[in-house]
Scaffold this motif. Structure first.
Motif, PDB file in Angstrom:
ATOM      1  N   ARG A   1     -14.420 -27.139  34.200  1.00 20.21           N
ATOM      2  CA  ARG A   1     -13.792 -28.332  33.631  1.00 20.21           C
ATOM      3  C   ARG A   1     -12.660 -28.840  34.519  1.00 20.21           C
ATOM      4  O   ARG A   1     -12.570 -30.028  34.821  1.00 20.21           O
ATOM      5  CB  ARG A   1     -13.257 -27.993  32.240  1.00 20.21           C
ATOM      6  CG  ARG A   1     -12.584 -29.148  31.503  1.00 20.21           C
ATOM      7  CD  ARG A   1     -11.923 -28.632  30.255  1.00 20.21           C
ATOM      8  NE  ARG A   1     -10.796 -27.755  30.558  1.00 20.21           N
ATOM      9  CZ  ARG A   1     -10.224 -26.935  29.682  1.00 20.21           C
ATOM     10  NH1 ARG A   1     -10.711 -26.845  28.458  1.00 20.21           N
ATOM     11  NH2 ARG A   1      -9.185 -26.202  30.027  1.00 20.21           N
TER      12      ARG A   1
ATOM     13  N   ALA B   1     -12.563 -32.296  36.626  1.00 16.84           N
ATOM     14  CA  ALA B   1     -11.501 -33.274  36.376  1.00 16.84           C
ATOM     15  C   ALA B   1     -10.719 -33.585  37.644  1.00 16.84           C
ATOM     16  O   ALA B   1     -10.178 -34.685  37.788  1.00 16.84           O
ATOM     17  CB  ALA B   1     -10.559 -32.752  35.293  1.00 16.84           C
TER      18      ALA B   1
ATOM     19  N   LEU C   1     -16.048 -35.360  32.326  1.00 16.49           N
ATOM     20  CA  LEU C   1     -14.665 -35.317  32.803  1.00 16.49           C
ATOM     21  C   LEU C   1     -14.566 -35.815  34.241  1.00 16.49           C
ATOM     22  O   LEU C   1     -13.564 -36.417  34.633  1.00 16.49           O
ATOM     23  CB  LEU C   1     -14.115 -33.895  32.702  1.00 16.49           C
ATOM     24  CG  LEU C   1     -13.754 -33.421  31.297  1.00 16.49           C
ATOM     25  CD1 LEU C   1     -13.380 -31.945  31.306  1.00 16.49           C
ATOM     26  CD2 LEU C   1     -12.603 -34.241  30.730  1.00 16.49           C
TER      27      LEU C   1
ATOM     28  N   TRP D   1     -14.634 -39.427  33.959  1.00 21.31           N
ATOM     29  CA  TRP D   1     -13.345 -39.838  33.392  1.00 21.31           C
ATOM     30  C   TRP D   1     -12.279 -39.875  34.478  1.00 21.31           C
ATOM     31  O   TRP D   1     -11.464 -40.796  34.538  1.00 21.31           O
ATOM     32  CB  TRP D   1     -12.972 -38.861  32.278  1.00 21.31           C
ATOM     33  CG  TRP D   1     -11.697 -39.159  31.557  1.00 21.31           C
ATOM     34  CD1 TRP D   1     -11.382 -40.287  30.865  1.00 21.31           C
ATOM     35  CD2 TRP D   1     -10.571 -38.287  31.428  1.00 21.31           C
ATOM     36  NE1 TRP D   1     -10.131 -40.178  30.310  1.00 21.31           N
ATOM     37  CE2 TRP D   1      -9.615 -38.955  30.635  1.00 21.31           C
ATOM     38  CE3 TRP D   1     -10.288 -37.011  31.894  1.00 21.31           C
ATOM     39  CZ2 TRP D   1      -8.387 -38.389  30.322  1.00 21.31           C
ATOM     40  CZ3 TRP D   1      -9.074 -36.435  31.569  1.00 21.31           C
ATOM     41  CH2 TRP D   1      -8.121 -37.123  30.789  1.00 21.31           C
TER      42      TRP D   1
ATOM     43  N   VAL E   1     -13.680 -30.507  25.691  1.00 23.40           N
ATOM     44  CA  VAL E   1     -13.099 -31.823  25.951  1.00 23.40           C
ATOM     45  C   VAL E   1     -11.734 -31.959  25.275  1.00 23.40           C
ATOM     46  O   VAL E   1     -10.771 -32.446  25.886  1.00 23.40           O
ATOM     47  CB  VAL E   1     -14.049 -32.940  25.476  1.00 23.40           C
ATOM     48  CG1 VAL E   1     -13.397 -34.302  25.648  1.00 23.40           C
ATOM     49  CG2 VAL E   1     -15.349 -32.900  26.254  1.00 23.40           C
TER      50      VAL E   1
ATOM     51  N   ALA F   1      -9.134 -30.070  27.167  1.00 29.51           N
ATOM     52  CA  ALA F   1      -8.772 -30.771  28.406  1.00 29.51           C
ATOM     53  C   ALA F   1      -7.839 -31.944  28.123  1.00 29.51           C
ATOM     54  O   ALA F   1      -6.862 -32.173  28.851  1.00 29.51           O
ATOM     55  CB  ALA F   1     -10.040 -31.263  29.113  1.00 29.51           C
TER      56      ALA F   1
END
Length: 317
Positions: free
Chosen positions: A137, A141, A192, A195, A224, A227
């Motif tokens: 994750r 990100a 992510l 995003w 999510v 995060a």
């Protein structure tokens, strides 16, 4: 009688050192943890302590943004798990399915006891999966394609290996399907990453609407929301909590380490603490968000909003 007393004292001393080693390991004091574990003349306790130390150090490295070190430590922990199973220090995973996570004292089923070794092994594997998902994750990100690709391969291989033992099919233990956990982590990492590339604007609820299909399991929601909480995005995390609650008929509110209740409590504590700080500056905006959260809960919780009433002994209210 004297022998039984001495054995009881010996067992109690061993359990004391085992517990202390795990406490120190989770606190990040690896040397103290290993010192207590080495006192115990039991290989399983020593190896379990070493694995917990690796995973705790990986968590610490992850919190400080050292993803390469976290990835290395998780891989070391998984290697120790394989070694412990091979040498007999840990339970053979096939026993979970073959004996329904029971330890047979005698041939009859009623003379069996729950095998705590199965629970400990499942807990360790879940911790490894959680760290894989967290590293993936954070790498996604941060748009770190190299780490994302390596974690993808390791996570998928480990999930396939663990799934063959079918612990998720055994009703006496609580375990999630490892491939579902992997797929949830992959979908979340992809979302992510998009995003991040889209600017990662705080409170952007509209971004998650086209990605509603990724939220097909408690783990996907939890990854999510965690995060977003780490990035202090209270609005989007609140919206996903409410969305999860509204989908409770399709997606369970709790499974393994993924819990709506814990995340909602965590969200509320963080926002309230933030509201206290803002109140001192004359900006009570966070309290309005808490009130909105309560309104959304009442509107979307359904039967969960009503406190159950119990009637006993034929007594009237």
């Amino acid at each position: 009688q004297h022998l039984n007393i001495q054995l009881t004292h010996y067992r109690a001393a061993q359990l004391e050192h085992v517990h202390l080693s795990h406490v120190f390991a989770r606190m990040g004091h690896s040397q103290s943890a290993i010192r207590h574990a080495n006192i115990i003349p039991v290989v399983s306790a020593r190896m379990r302590c070493q694995i917990v130390c690796r995973l705790s150090e990986a968590t610490h490295a992850l919190r400080h943004g050292d993803l390469d070190r976290a990835e290395e430590l998780v891989s070391q922990g998984m290697d120790l798990v394989h070694r412990a199973i091979s040498c007999g220090a840990f339970i053979d995973p096939w026993n979970i399915l073959g004996f329904d996570a029971q330890f047979s004292l005698f041939p009859a089923l009623e003379n069996s006891v729950h095998d705590h070794r199965a629970v400990e092994l499942i807990s360790l594997i879940d911790s490894v999966f959680s760290l894989f998902a967290e590293i993936w994750r954070e790498a996604a990100a941060g748009d770190d394609a190299a780490i994302s690709q390596r974690i993808d391969q390791q996570f998928h291989a480990t999930a396939n290996w663990w799934r063959q033992f079918a612990s998720h099919e055994v009703s006496s233990v609580e375990a999630a399907d490892p491939l579902e956990t992997y797929r949830a982590a992959r979908h979340v990492a992809e979302a992510l990453n998009l995003w991040h590339k889209g600017g990662a604007s705080s409170g952007d609820i509209g971004f998650w609407a086209p990605h509603a299909e990724i939220f097909d399991s408690p783990r996907a929601y939890a990854l999510v929301i965690e995060a977003l909480l780490q990035r202090s995005d209270w609005v989007a995390s609140m919206s996903l909590l409410i969305h999860w609650l509204g989908e409770s008929g399709r997606v369970a509110l709790e499974q393994g380490t993924s819990s709506w209740y814990q995340l909602a409590r965590h969200w509320l504590l963080i926002v309230v603490n933030d509201a206290d700080q803002q109140d001192s500056e004359g900006q009570p905006g966070a309290w309005l968000l808490v009130r909105k959260f309560s309104d959304y809960l009442e509107a979307n919780a359904g039967d969960y909003w009503h406190v159950p009433r119990f009637h006993g002994g034929g007594l009237s209210d």
